[in-house]
Design an enzyme around this catalytic site. Structure first.
Site, PDB file in Angstrom:
ATOM      1  N   ASN A 109      36.426  35.913  49.061  1.00 19.55           N
ATOM      2  CA  ASN A 109      37.452  36.602  48.294  1.00 19.55           C
ATOM      3  C   ASN A 109      38.781  35.851  48.405  1.00 19.55           C
ATOM      4  OD1 ASN A 109      38.871  38.848  46.873  1.00 19.55           O
ATOM      5  ND2 ASN A 109      36.960  39.914  47.283  1.00 19.55           N
ATOM      6  N   ARG A 110      39.905  36.549  48.242  1.00 21.49           N
ATOM      7  CA  ARG A 110      41.194  35.879  48.046  1.00 21.49           C
ATOM      8  C   ARG A 110      42.102  35.924  49.276  1.00 21.49           C
ATOM      9  NH1 ARG A 110      39.269  38.155  43.539  1.00 21.49           N
ATOM     10  NH2 ARG A 110      39.281  36.863  41.652  1.00 21.49           N
ATOM     11  N   HIS A 133      37.183  32.218  48.021  1.00 23.21           N
ATOM     12  CA  HIS A 133      35.833  31.881  48.475  1.00 23.21           C
ATOM     13  C   HIS A 133      35.745  30.575  49.259  1.00 23.21           C
ATOM     14  CE1 HIS A 133      34.389  35.362  46.564  1.00 23.21           C
ATOM     15  NE2 HIS A 133      34.040  34.866  45.390  1.00 23.21           N
ATOM     16  N   HIS A 174      26.893  36.427  47.668  1.00 21.02           N
ATOM     17  CA  HIS A 174      27.391  36.624  46.307  1.00 21.02           C
ATOM     18  C   HIS A 174      26.212  36.688  45.329  1.00 21.02           C
ATOM     19  CE1 HIS A 174      30.261  36.664  43.097  1.00 21.02           C
ATOM     20  NE2 HIS A 174      31.279  36.272  43.868  1.00 21.02           N
ATOM     21  N   TYR A 214      24.033  38.070  42.298  1.00 22.73           N
ATOM     22  CA  TYR A 214      24.271  38.718  41.010  1.00 22.73           C
ATOM     23  C   TYR A 214      22.973  39.436  40.614  1.00 22.73           C
ATOM     24  CZ  TYR A 214      28.481  35.814  40.240  1.00 22.73           C
ATOM     25  OH  TYR A 214      29.719  35.202  40.326  1.00 22.73           O
ATOM     26  N   ASP A 267      36.448  44.434  39.799  1.00 21.33           N
ATOM     27  CA  ASP A 267      36.464  43.289  40.715  1.00 21.33           C
ATOM     28  C   ASP A 267      37.352  43.674  41.884  1.00 21.33           C
ATOM     29  OD1 ASP A 267      36.052  40.842  41.855  1.00 21.33           O
ATOM     30  OD2 ASP A 267      37.203  39.690  40.397  1.00 21.33           O
ATOM     31  N   GLN A 272      32.905  44.497  47.823  1.00 16.81           N
ATOM     32  CA  GLN A 272      33.479  44.119  46.538  1.00 16.81           C
ATOM     33  C   GLN A 272      32.487  44.462  45.436  1.00 16.81           C
ATOM     34  OE1 GLN A 272      36.531  42.748  46.514  1.00 16.81           O
ATOM     35  NE2 GLN A 272      36.827  41.943  44.447  1.00 16.81           N
ATOM     36  N   GLU A 320      29.167  42.944  47.146  1.00 18.69           N
ATOM     37  CA  GLU A 320      29.435  41.963  48.187  1.00 18.69           C
ATOM     38  C   GLU A 320      30.036  42.651  49.420  1.00 18.69           C
ATOM     39  OE1 GLU A 320      31.854  38.756  46.338  1.00 18.69           O
ATOM     40  OE2 GLU A 320      31.395  39.847  44.493  1.00 18.69           O
TER      41      GLU A 320
END
Length: 345
Positions: free
Chosen positions: A80-81, A106, A176, A178, A248, A283, A310
Protein backbone atom coordinates in the site's frame (compact mmCIF):
# COMPACT_ATOMS: atom_id res chain seq x y z
CA UNK A 1 -1.99 -33.27 -0.96
CA UNK A 2 0.52 -33.39 -3.81
CA UNK A 3 2.94 -30.69 -5.00
CA UNK A 4 4.69 -30.85 -8.37
CA UNK A 5 7.22 -28.49 -9.95
CA UNK A 6 7.54 -27.50 -13.62
CA UNK A 7 9.44 -24.97 -15.71
CA UNK A 8 7.57 -21.71 -16.28
CA UNK A 9 10.07 -19.44 -18.02
CA UNK A 10 13.30 -17.51 -17.79
CA UNK A 11 13.99 -13.94 -16.70
CA UNK A 12 16.12 -11.56 -18.74
CA UNK A 13 18.80 -12.11 -16.09
CA UNK A 14 18.86 -15.81 -17.00
CA UNK A 15 17.20 -17.03 -13.80
CA UNK A 16 14.76 -19.90 -14.21
CA UNK A 17 11.24 -19.48 -12.89
CA UNK A 18 9.15 -22.46 -11.82
CA UNK A 19 5.46 -23.11 -11.33
CA UNK A 20 4.29 -25.19 -8.37
CA UNK A 21 1.06 -27.17 -8.64
CA UNK A 22 -0.62 -27.98 -5.31
CA UNK A 23 -3.53 -30.41 -5.72
CA UNK A 24 -5.73 -32.13 -3.16
CA UNK A 25 -7.44 -35.50 -3.41
CA UNK A 26 -10.61 -33.91 -4.78
CA UNK A 27 -8.83 -32.40 -7.78
CA UNK A 28 -8.99 -28.80 -6.57
CA UNK A 29 -5.65 -27.07 -6.97
CA UNK A 30 -3.55 -23.94 -6.60
CA UNK A 31 -0.60 -22.86 -8.75
CA UNK A 32 2.18 -20.52 -7.61
CA UNK A 33 5.27 -19.20 -9.37
CA UNK A 34 8.46 -18.14 -7.60
CA UNK A 35 8.50 -14.81 -9.47
CA UNK A 36 6.89 -12.39 -7.04
CA UNK A 37 5.59 -15.31 -4.97
CA UNK A 38 2.51 -15.08 -7.20
CA UNK A 39 -0.75 -16.96 -7.20
CA UNK A 40 -1.40 -18.04 -10.79
CA UNK A 41 -4.46 -20.27 -10.44
CA UNK A 42 -6.98 -21.26 -7.78
CA UNK A 43 -9.23 -23.97 -9.22
CA UNK A 44 -12.19 -25.04 -7.08
CA UNK A 45 -15.60 -26.63 -7.74
CA UNK A 46 -18.72 -24.52 -8.20
CA UNK A 47 -22.07 -25.63 -6.82
CA UNK A 48 -22.50 -28.07 -9.74
CA UNK A 49 -19.03 -29.53 -9.30
CA UNK A 50 -17.53 -27.75 -12.32
CA UNK A 51 -13.90 -26.86 -11.68
CA UNK A 52 -13.50 -23.08 -11.89
CA UNK A 53 -10.37 -20.92 -11.84
CA UNK A 54 -11.27 -17.96 -9.59
CA UNK A 55 -7.87 -16.20 -9.70
CA UNK A 56 -6.87 -13.74 -12.44
CA UNK A 57 -3.47 -14.34 -13.95
CA UNK A 58 -1.29 -14.54 -17.06
CA UNK A 59 -0.20 -17.40 -19.30
CA UNK A 60 3.53 -16.70 -19.56
CA UNK A 61 6.57 -15.47 -17.68
CA UNK A 62 6.91 -12.68 -20.22
CA UNK A 63 3.45 -11.41 -19.30
CA UNK A 64 4.23 -11.45 -15.57
CA UNK A 65 7.45 -9.53 -16.24
CA UNK A 66 5.39 -6.80 -17.96
CA UNK A 67 2.68 -6.67 -15.27
CA UNK A 68 2.29 -3.37 -13.41
CA UNK A 69 -0.64 -4.23 -11.10
CA UNK A 70 1.02 -6.90 -8.90
CA UNK A 71 -1.38 -9.58 -10.15
CA UNK A 72 -1.41 -12.41 -7.58
CA UNK A 73 1.84 -11.23 -5.99
CA UNK A 74 3.13 -10.83 -2.45
CA UNK A 75 3.96 -7.13 -2.24
CA UNK A 76 6.36 -5.30 0.08
CA UNK A 77 8.62 -4.26 1.81
CA UNK A 78 5.63 -2.04 2.65
CA UNK A 79 2.39 -2.81 0.85
CA UNK A 80 0.00 0.00 0.00
CA UNK A 81 1.01 3.67 0.30
CA UNK A 82 3.52 5.73 2.25
CA UNK A 83 2.67 9.42 2.05
CA UNK A 84 5.21 11.27 -0.12
CA UNK A 85 7.49 8.23 0.25
CA UNK A 86 8.82 9.80 3.42
CA UNK A 87 9.21 8.56 6.99
CA UNK A 88 11.37 8.95 10.09
CA UNK A 89 12.73 5.95 11.99
CA UNK A 90 15.02 6.06 15.03
CA UNK A 91 15.58 9.76 14.47
CA UNK A 92 16.69 9.36 10.84
CA UNK A 93 14.71 10.52 7.82
CA UNK A 94 14.23 8.28 4.80
CA UNK A 95 13.03 9.09 1.28
CA UNK A 96 11.64 6.26 -0.82
CA UNK A 97 10.84 6.12 -4.53
CA UNK A 98 7.65 7.89 -5.63
CA UNK A 99 5.74 5.54 -7.94
CA UNK A 100 2.05 6.32 -7.37
CA UNK A 101 1.19 9.96 -7.86
CA UNK A 102 2.99 11.70 -5.01
CA UNK A 103 3.27 8.54 -2.91
CA UNK A 104 5.29 5.34 -2.54
CA UNK A 105 3.28 2.19 -3.34
CA UNK A 106 3.83 -1.56 -2.80
CA UNK A 107 7.55 -1.36 -2.08
CA UNK A 108 8.67 0.96 -4.85
CA UNK A 109 9.98 0.70 -8.38
CA UNK A 110 11.08 -2.92 -8.02
CA UNK A 111 9.12 -4.37 -5.13
CA UNK A 112 8.87 -7.96 -4.00
CA UNK A 113 6.32 -8.62 -6.77
CA UNK A 114 9.09 -8.24 -9.36
CA UNK A 115 11.79 -10.38 -7.74
CA UNK A 116 12.59 -14.09 -8.03
CA UNK A 117 12.18 -16.01 -4.77
CA UNK A 118 13.88 -19.19 -3.61
CA UNK A 119 11.41 -22.05 -3.31
CA UNK A 120 11.36 -25.46 -1.66
CA UNK A 121 8.76 -28.12 -1.05
CA UNK A 122 8.60 -29.38 2.51
CA UNK A 123 6.08 -32.11 3.27
CA UNK A 124 2.74 -30.70 2.03
CA UNK A 125 3.82 -27.02 2.05
CA UNK A 126 5.50 -24.71 -0.44
CA UNK A 127 7.98 -22.30 1.16
CA UNK A 128 9.22 -19.28 -0.78
CA UNK A 129 11.98 -17.08 0.62
CA UNK A 130 13.71 -13.88 -0.46
CA UNK A 131 16.36 -11.56 0.92
CA UNK A 132 15.94 -7.80 0.74
CA UNK A 133 19.18 -5.91 1.25
CA UNK A 134 19.87 -2.80 3.33
CA UNK A 135 19.08 0.28 1.23
CA UNK A 136 16.92 -1.57 -1.30
CA UNK A 137 14.28 0.89 -2.53
CA UNK A 138 15.49 3.17 0.27
CA UNK A 139 14.55 0.95 3.21
CA UNK A 140 17.02 0.32 6.06
CA UNK A 141 18.09 -3.11 7.22
CA UNK A 142 18.74 -6.49 5.62
CA UNK A 143 15.47 -8.41 5.72
CA UNK A 144 14.56 -12.04 5.09
CA UNK A 145 10.95 -12.87 4.28
CA UNK A 146 9.40 -16.29 3.77
CA UNK A 147 5.87 -17.13 2.69
CA UNK A 148 4.57 -20.64 3.28
CA UNK A 149 1.66 -21.70 1.08
CA UNK A 150 -0.62 -24.49 2.23
CA UNK A 151 -3.55 -26.08 0.40
CA UNK A 152 -5.85 -28.39 2.31
CA UNK A 153 -8.22 -31.21 1.44
CA UNK A 154 -11.00 -28.80 2.41
CA UNK A 155 -9.92 -26.18 -0.16
CA UNK A 156 -8.23 -23.87 2.34
CA UNK A 157 -5.43 -21.71 0.98
CA UNK A 158 -3.16 -20.56 3.82
CA UNK A 159 -0.35 -18.02 3.70
CA UNK A 160 2.10 -17.87 6.59
CA UNK A 161 4.40 -14.84 6.54
CA UNK A 162 7.64 -14.87 8.56
CA UNK A 163 10.29 -12.16 8.51
CA UNK A 164 13.42 -11.08 10.36
CA UNK A 165 15.81 -8.15 10.07
CA UNK A 166 19.26 -7.11 11.30
CA UNK A 167 18.23 -3.48 11.89
CA UNK A 168 15.05 -1.57 12.63
CA UNK A 169 12.98 -1.32 9.46
CA UNK A 170 9.40 -1.30 8.18
CA UNK A 171 7.33 -4.28 7.08
CA UNK A 172 3.76 -4.59 5.82
CA UNK A 173 3.26 -7.42 3.34
CA UNK A 174 0.10 -8.70 1.70
CA UNK A 175 -1.09 -11.04 -1.03
CA UNK A 176 -2.49 -9.11 -3.99
CA UNK A 177 -4.77 -11.80 -5.43
CA UNK A 178 -7.46 -10.66 -7.87
CA UNK A 179 -10.63 -12.77 -7.59
CA UNK A 180 -13.69 -13.45 -9.69
CA UNK A 181 -15.81 -16.24 -8.23
CA UNK A 182 -17.62 -16.80 -11.54
CA UNK A 183 -14.25 -17.67 -13.04
CA UNK A 184 -11.37 -15.47 -14.17
CA UNK A 185 -12.27 -13.77 -17.42
CA UNK A 186 -15.95 -13.63 -16.50
CA UNK A 187 -18.04 -10.47 -16.38
CA UNK A 188 -18.21 -7.87 -13.60
CA UNK A 189 -17.95 -8.82 -9.93
CA UNK A 190 -20.44 -6.13 -8.92
CA UNK A 191 -23.10 -8.81 -8.38
CA UNK A 192 -20.81 -10.67 -5.96
CA UNK A 193 -22.02 -10.40 -2.38
CA UNK A 194 -19.61 -9.22 0.29
CA UNK A 195 -19.44 -9.15 4.07
CA UNK A 196 -16.65 -7.32 5.92
CA UNK A 197 -16.47 -7.38 9.71
CA UNK A 198 -15.43 -3.74 10.11
CA UNK A 199 -17.07 -0.77 11.80
CA UNK A 200 -14.54 1.74 10.43
CA UNK A 201 -12.29 2.59 7.50
CA UNK A 202 -9.19 4.75 7.46
CA UNK A 203 -9.96 8.06 5.76
CA UNK A 204 -7.96 8.93 2.63
CA UNK A 205 -6.73 12.31 1.44
CA UNK A 206 -6.83 13.33 -2.22
CA UNK A 207 -3.60 11.40 -2.91
CA UNK A 208 -5.13 8.18 -1.48
CA UNK A 209 -2.89 8.27 1.59
CA UNK A 210 -4.52 8.03 5.03
CA UNK A 211 -5.23 11.23 6.96
CA UNK A 212 -4.94 9.41 10.30
CA UNK A 213 -8.67 9.68 10.95
CA UNK A 214 -11.08 6.76 11.28
CA UNK A 215 -14.50 7.01 9.66
CA UNK A 216 -17.53 4.95 10.72
CA UNK A 217 -18.99 2.81 7.94
CA UNK A 218 -22.55 3.11 9.20
CA UNK A 219 -24.78 4.85 6.67
CA UNK A 220 -22.06 4.84 3.97
CA UNK A 221 -21.21 2.68 0.93
CA UNK A 222 -18.51 1.08 3.10
CA UNK A 223 -20.97 -0.69 5.40
CA UNK A 224 -20.62 -4.37 4.51
CA UNK A 225 -21.48 -5.59 8.01
CA UNK A 226 -24.65 -7.02 6.48
CA UNK A 227 -23.83 -8.88 3.29
CA UNK A 228 -24.88 -7.16 0.07
CA UNK A 229 -23.68 -6.88 -3.51
CA UNK A 230 -20.50 -4.95 -4.22
CA UNK A 231 -22.30 -2.76 -6.72
CA UNK A 232 -25.31 -1.91 -4.54
CA UNK A 233 -24.06 1.52 -3.45
CA UNK A 234 -21.53 2.31 -6.17
CA UNK A 235 -23.55 5.29 -7.41
CA UNK A 236 -23.17 6.97 -4.03
CA UNK A 237 -22.01 10.57 -3.78
CA UNK A 238 -20.35 9.84 -0.42
CA UNK A 239 -17.09 11.78 -0.58
CA UNK A 240 -14.69 8.94 0.24
CA UNK A 241 -16.16 6.80 -2.50
CA UNK A 242 -17.03 9.44 -5.06
CA UNK A 243 -13.56 11.05 -5.27
CA UNK A 244 -11.88 7.75 -6.26
CA UNK A 245 -14.75 6.15 -8.16
CA UNK A 246 -14.22 2.72 -6.63
CA UNK A 247 -13.46 0.82 -3.46
CA UNK A 248 -9.72 1.08 -2.72
CA UNK A 249 -9.80 1.53 1.05
CA UNK A 250 -8.47 -0.02 4.23
CA UNK A 251 -11.09 -1.52 6.53
CA UNK A 252 -10.36 -1.73 10.26
CA UNK A 253 -11.21 -5.35 11.00
CA UNK A 254 -13.04 -5.86 14.29
CA UNK A 255 -11.42 -7.94 17.01
CA UNK A 256 -7.89 -9.26 17.43
CA UNK A 257 -6.10 -12.52 16.81
CA UNK A 258 -6.89 -14.96 14.02
CA UNK A 259 -10.51 -14.33 13.05
CA UNK A 260 -12.98 -14.15 10.19
CA UNK A 261 -12.57 -10.85 8.37
CA UNK A 262 -14.67 -11.14 5.23
CA UNK A 263 -16.89 -13.36 3.11
CA UNK A 264 -17.18 -13.02 -0.67
CA UNK A 265 -19.69 -15.11 -2.60
CA UNK A 266 -21.37 -15.42 -5.98
CA UNK A 267 -24.97 -16.57 -6.36
CA UNK A 268 -24.21 -17.35 -10.02
CA UNK A 269 -21.49 -19.94 -9.37
CA UNK A 270 -22.36 -20.81 -5.79
CA UNK A 271 -18.72 -20.34 -4.79
CA UNK A 272 -17.97 -18.71 -1.44
CA UNK A 273 -14.58 -17.45 -0.24
CA UNK A 274 -14.14 -16.78 3.48
CA UNK A 275 -11.09 -14.80 4.57
CA UNK A 276 -9.48 -15.25 7.99
CA UNK A 277 -6.52 -13.23 9.25
CA UNK A 278 -4.67 -12.00 12.33
CA UNK A 279 -3.92 -8.64 10.66
CA UNK A 280 -5.64 -5.43 11.84
CA UNK A 281 -6.76 -4.29 8.39
CA UNK A 282 -7.91 -5.38 4.95
CA UNK A 283 -7.80 -3.41 1.71
CA UNK A 284 -10.89 -3.78 -0.45
CA UNK A 285 -10.00 -3.00 -4.05
CA UNK A 286 -12.42 -3.31 -6.95
CA UNK A 287 -10.30 -2.87 -10.08
CA UNK A 288 -11.76 0.14 -11.90
CA UNK A 289 -9.47 0.14 -14.92
CA UNK A 290 -8.62 -2.54 -17.47
CA UNK A 291 -5.50 -4.60 -16.83
CA UNK A 292 -3.13 -3.69 -19.64
CA UNK A 293 -1.42 -7.06 -20.03
CA UNK A 294 -3.63 -9.69 -21.67
CA UNK A 295 -4.80 -12.32 -19.22
CA UNK A 296 -5.18 -16.10 -19.47
CA UNK A 297 -6.39 -17.52 -22.77
CA UNK A 298 -6.13 -14.13 -24.44
CA UNK A 299 -8.69 -12.52 -22.13
CA UNK A 300 -8.59 -8.76 -21.67
CA UNK A 301 -9.51 -8.16 -18.03
CA UNK A 302 -11.92 -5.22 -18.05
CA UNK A 303 -13.05 -2.77 -15.37
CA UNK A 304 -14.85 -4.24 -12.36
CA UNK A 305 -14.09 -7.86 -13.30
CA UNK A 306 -12.05 -8.59 -10.16
CA UNK A 307 -11.92 -7.81 -6.47
CA UNK A 308 -8.99 -7.91 -4.04
CA UNK A 309 -9.19 -8.62 -0.31
CA UNK A 310 -5.70 -7.73 0.91
CA UNK A 311 -5.05 -8.42 4.59
CA UNK A 312 -2.56 -5.92 5.97
CA UNK A 313 -1.50 -3.35 8.52
CA UNK A 314 -2.87 0.11 7.86
CA UNK A 315 -1.36 2.12 4.98
CA UNK A 316 1.18 4.81 5.90
CA UNK A 317 1.23 3.47 9.46
CA UNK A 318 4.75 4.76 10.09
CA UNK A 319 3.46 8.35 9.81
CA UNK A 320 0.49 7.92 12.18
CA UNK A 321 1.14 7.17 15.83
CA UNK A 322 -2.49 6.08 16.33
CA UNK A 323 -2.09 3.21 13.81
CA UNK A 324 -0.68 -0.21 14.76
CA UNK A 325 3.09 -0.14 14.29
CA UNK A 326 4.79 -1.64 11.23
CA UNK A 327 8.31 -1.26 12.68
CA UNK A 328 10.19 -4.56 12.57
CA UNK A 329 13.11 -4.93 14.97
CA UNK A 330 15.89 -7.55 15.18
CA UNK A 331 14.62 -8.88 18.51
CA UNK A 332 10.98 -9.36 17.43
CA UNK A 333 10.58 -11.37 14.21
CA UNK A 334 7.34 -11.00 12.25
CA UNK A 335 4.82 -13.83 11.91
CA UNK A 336 1.32 -13.58 10.47
CA UNK A 337 -1.25 -15.88 8.89
CA UNK A 338 -4.05 -15.35 6.39
CA UNK A 339 -6.37 -18.07 5.10
CA UNK A 340 -8.90 -18.17 2.25
CA UNK A 341 -11.45 -20.98 2.52
CA UNK A 342 -13.35 -21.90 -0.65
CA UNK A 343 -16.71 -23.63 -0.33
CA UNK A 344 -20.12 -23.72 -2.05
CA UNK A 345 -23.63 -22.73 -1.06
Amino acid sequence: MKITKSDFGTLNTGENIYIYHMENANGAYVEVINFGCRLVKIVVPDRDGKMTDVCLGFDSMEDYARDNVSLGAVVGRVANRIKDGHFCLDGKEYQLAINNGSNHLHGGLIGYASKPWDAKIKDDKLILTMNSYDGEEGYPGNLTLSVTYGWSEDNELSLLYEASTDADTLLNVTSHGYFNLNGEGSSEVLSHELFIDADQITELDDSQAPTGRFLPVEGTPFDFRSMHTIGKLMDSDYEQYHKFGTYDHNFVINGTGFREAAVLQSKESGIRMTCFTDQPGMQLYVANQPIEVTGKNGTQYACHTSVCLETQHFPDAINHDNFPSIVLTPDEPFRSKTLYHFSTF
